[in-house]
Design an enzyme around this catalytic site. Structure first.
Site, PDB file in Angstrom:
ATOM      1  N   SER A 199      -4.472  -0.663   3.009  1.00 56.92           N
ATOM      2  CA  SER A 199      -5.271  -1.783   3.491  1.00 56.92           C
ATOM      3  C   SER A 199      -5.661  -1.504   4.937  1.00 56.92           C
ATOM      4  O   SER A 199      -5.058  -0.649   5.607  1.00 56.92           O
ATOM      5  CB  SER A 199      -4.449  -3.070   3.411  1.00 56.92           C
ATOM      6  OG  SER A 199      -5.010  -4.115   4.172  1.00 56.92           O
ATOM      7  N   TYR A 201       2.432  -8.772   4.316  1.00 56.12           N
ATOM      8  CA  TYR A 201       1.440  -7.924   3.661  1.00 56.12           C
ATOM      9  C   TYR A 201       1.162  -6.696   4.525  1.00 56.12           C
ATOM     10  O   TYR A 201       1.160  -5.561   4.043  1.00 56.12           O
ATOM     11  CB  TYR A 201       0.157  -8.718   3.439  1.00 56.12           C
ATOM     12  CG  TYR A 201      -0.943  -7.960   2.718  1.00 56.12           C
ATOM     13  CD1 TYR A 201      -0.946  -7.855   1.332  1.00 56.12           C
ATOM     14  CD2 TYR A 201      -1.992  -7.373   3.419  1.00 56.12           C
ATOM     15  CE1 TYR A 201      -1.952  -7.169   0.666  1.00 56.12           C
ATOM     16  CE2 TYR A 201      -3.008  -6.681   2.771  1.00 56.12           C
ATOM     17  CZ  TYR A 201      -2.986  -6.585   1.393  1.00 56.12           C
ATOM     18  OH  TYR A 201      -3.984  -5.912   0.742  1.00 56.12           O
TER      19      TYR A 201
END
Length: 261
Positions: free
Chosen positions: A151, A164
């Site tokens: 990400s 996350y």
């Protein structure tokens, strides 16, 4: 003397290969599965949602792919080992593993519970470890490709995605460790770092975060959100024979977002 090299297209040819894509029943995972199938790979997609599994399998088969969808919770070691066995039983091998399964909960750091923290780490990071360990004995004997999905939060901090970001940062370091350890077995291990991609997950993020859409467009030189298909073509490169000397990288696919000052 110039060495003879195979035709350009052969660097993307996956004929006879088998790809296992976790979280491959929708969004980025399905786009990657479809791209690999378009190059000739047989596809196993793994997910927990039975309806999405059926639809993904049907769509891949309708496009001419040899495809199978399997139910699995990739946070569970037994499920990952069973998934690998079933993929091999179905198609004879696993040549490509795409660790794509992931999820997010957006909150300020102090608002997460320990249960939420552990769940996000397990889904986004531990699953990649378990699936990779499950396919390793098979790949050790024949080589292979592992592609982990990170990400932009592997690189940047965000106020609303602490666990996350921690999990996706871990994905990059895990990628580098496996690349270093398993190169001797002819296994390449790379990561793709999606930018802001139009998926169900980011649609919810836009709904929860005012002005996120405008901020992303302003920061992204390409002037748009990415599409899942943008990730599919990147995975196709890393999965193919043309990337035989590429390992340990974290490739941003972000329209220039990470390059913008």
């Amino acid at each position: 003397m110039i060495a003879t090299r195979p035709a350009f297209a052969s660097g993307f040819d996956l004929s006879g290969k088998v790809a296992l894509v976790t979280g491959g029943n929708g969004g980025i995972g399905f786009a990657i599965a479809a791209a690999l199938a378009s190059a000739g790979a047989s596809i196993v997609v793994a997910g927990r949602n039975a309806d999405k599994n059926r639809k993904a399998e049907a769509a891949l088969q309708a496009a001419g792919a040899a495809a199978k969808a399997l139910h699995a919770d990739v946070t569970q070691e037994a499920d990952c080992r069973s998934l690998a066995r079933q993929a091999i039983d179905s198609f004879g091998s696993i040549d490509i593993l795409v660790n794509n399964a992931g999820t997010n909960i957006r909150k300020q750091p102090e608002d997460y519970s320990l249960e939420e923290w552990r769940m996000l780490i397990d889904v986004n990071l531990t699953s990649a470890f378990l699936a990779s360990m499950a396919v390793f004995p098979h790949m050790k004997a024949r080589g292979g490709r592992i592609i982990n999905i990170g990400s932009m939060t592997s690189l940047f901090g965000t106020s609303f995605s602490a666990p996350y970001g921690a999990s996706k940062g871990g994905v990059v370091q895990f990628t580098k460790a496996l690349a270093s350890a398993w190169a001797k077995h002819r296994i390449t291990v790379n990561a793709i770092l999606p930018g802001w991609i139009e998926t169900d997950l980011t649609i919810r993020g836009r709904e929860a975060t005012p002005h996120l859409h405008d901020q992303v467009i302003a920061r992204t030189p390409a002037g748009r959100w990415g599409k899942p298909e943008d990730l599919g073509t990147a995975a196709l490169f890393l999965a193919g024979p043309g990337a035989d000397f590429v390992t340990g990288i974290a490739l941003p696919v972000d329209g220039g977002y990470s390059a913008q000052g």
